[in-house]
Write an enzyme that holds these catalytic residues in place. Structure first.
Site, PDB file in Angstrom:
ATOM      1  N   ASP A  41      36.875 -30.714 -10.576  1.00 46.08           N
ATOM      2  CA  ASP A  41      37.846 -30.145 -11.510  1.00 46.08           C
ATOM      3  C   ASP A  41      37.398 -28.716 -11.824  1.00 46.08           C
ATOM      4  OD1 ASP A  41      35.728 -30.341 -13.344  1.00 46.08           O
ATOM      5  OD2 ASP A  41      36.567 -32.097 -14.354  1.00 46.08           O
ATOM      6  N   SER A  42      38.075 -28.057 -12.743  1.00 50.37           N
ATOM      7  CA  SER A  42      37.756 -26.646 -13.025  1.00 50.37           C
ATOM      8  C   SER A  42      36.339 -26.479 -13.570  1.00 50.37           C
ATOM      9  CB  SER A  42      38.779 -26.051 -13.980  1.00 50.37           C
ATOM     10  OG  SER A  42      38.825 -26.781 -15.187  1.00 50.37           O
TER      11      SER A  42
END
Length: 138
Positions: A91-92
């Site tokens: 994810d980010s």
């Protein structure tokens, strides 16, 4: 007879593939009957053309190792230059941690804009080599 649809095309010669002296702009579809057989027209999507030099294999390997470590992937996980961070489950926040790990390992600093453009292991390796080269030239 070849049929091409678009706003601009010029060819020095036409064979099964475009000759090096060919120029094509904004091409949207291609239809090529070959040896009397007609093939369905191909629709082409607009895409950015990107030219880059591939990073050294050892850089890609090191990036793969860092990505595996940061994402806690098993040692037998298949991670290559083509691996997309999102497909690996990043994810980010994971991506930020990967970039931080790369900065630490290679002694570089990655700008936020550059970090946001990294989608694959190869993207990261190419960026690293570029930044290391700039650092060594300075």
């Amino acid at each position: 007879m070849a049929s091409l649809t678009g706003t601009s095309i010029s060819m020095a010669s036409f064979k099964a593939s475009l000759a090096p002296s060919s120029r094509v702009s904004n091409l949207r579809s291609v239809s090529l009957p070959i040896s009397g057989k007609s093939f369905t027209s191909l629709s082409l999507r607009p895409a950015r053309f990107r030219v880059s030099c591939a990073a050294k294999p050892e850089t890609v390997k090191k990036v793969c190792e860092i990505v595996k470590k940061q994402l806690a992937l098993p040692d037998d996980s298949a991670v290559s230059g083509d691996s997309k961070f999102a497909a690996l489950g990043a994810d980010s926040l994971d991506t930020v941690e990967i970039v931080m790990g790369l900065e630490e390992e290679f002694g570089i600093s990655v700008e936020e804009e550059s970090a946001q453009s990294i989608a694959t292991v190869q993207d990261a390796a190419d960026l690293i080599e570029n930044l290391v080269e700039k650092k060594n030239c300075a």
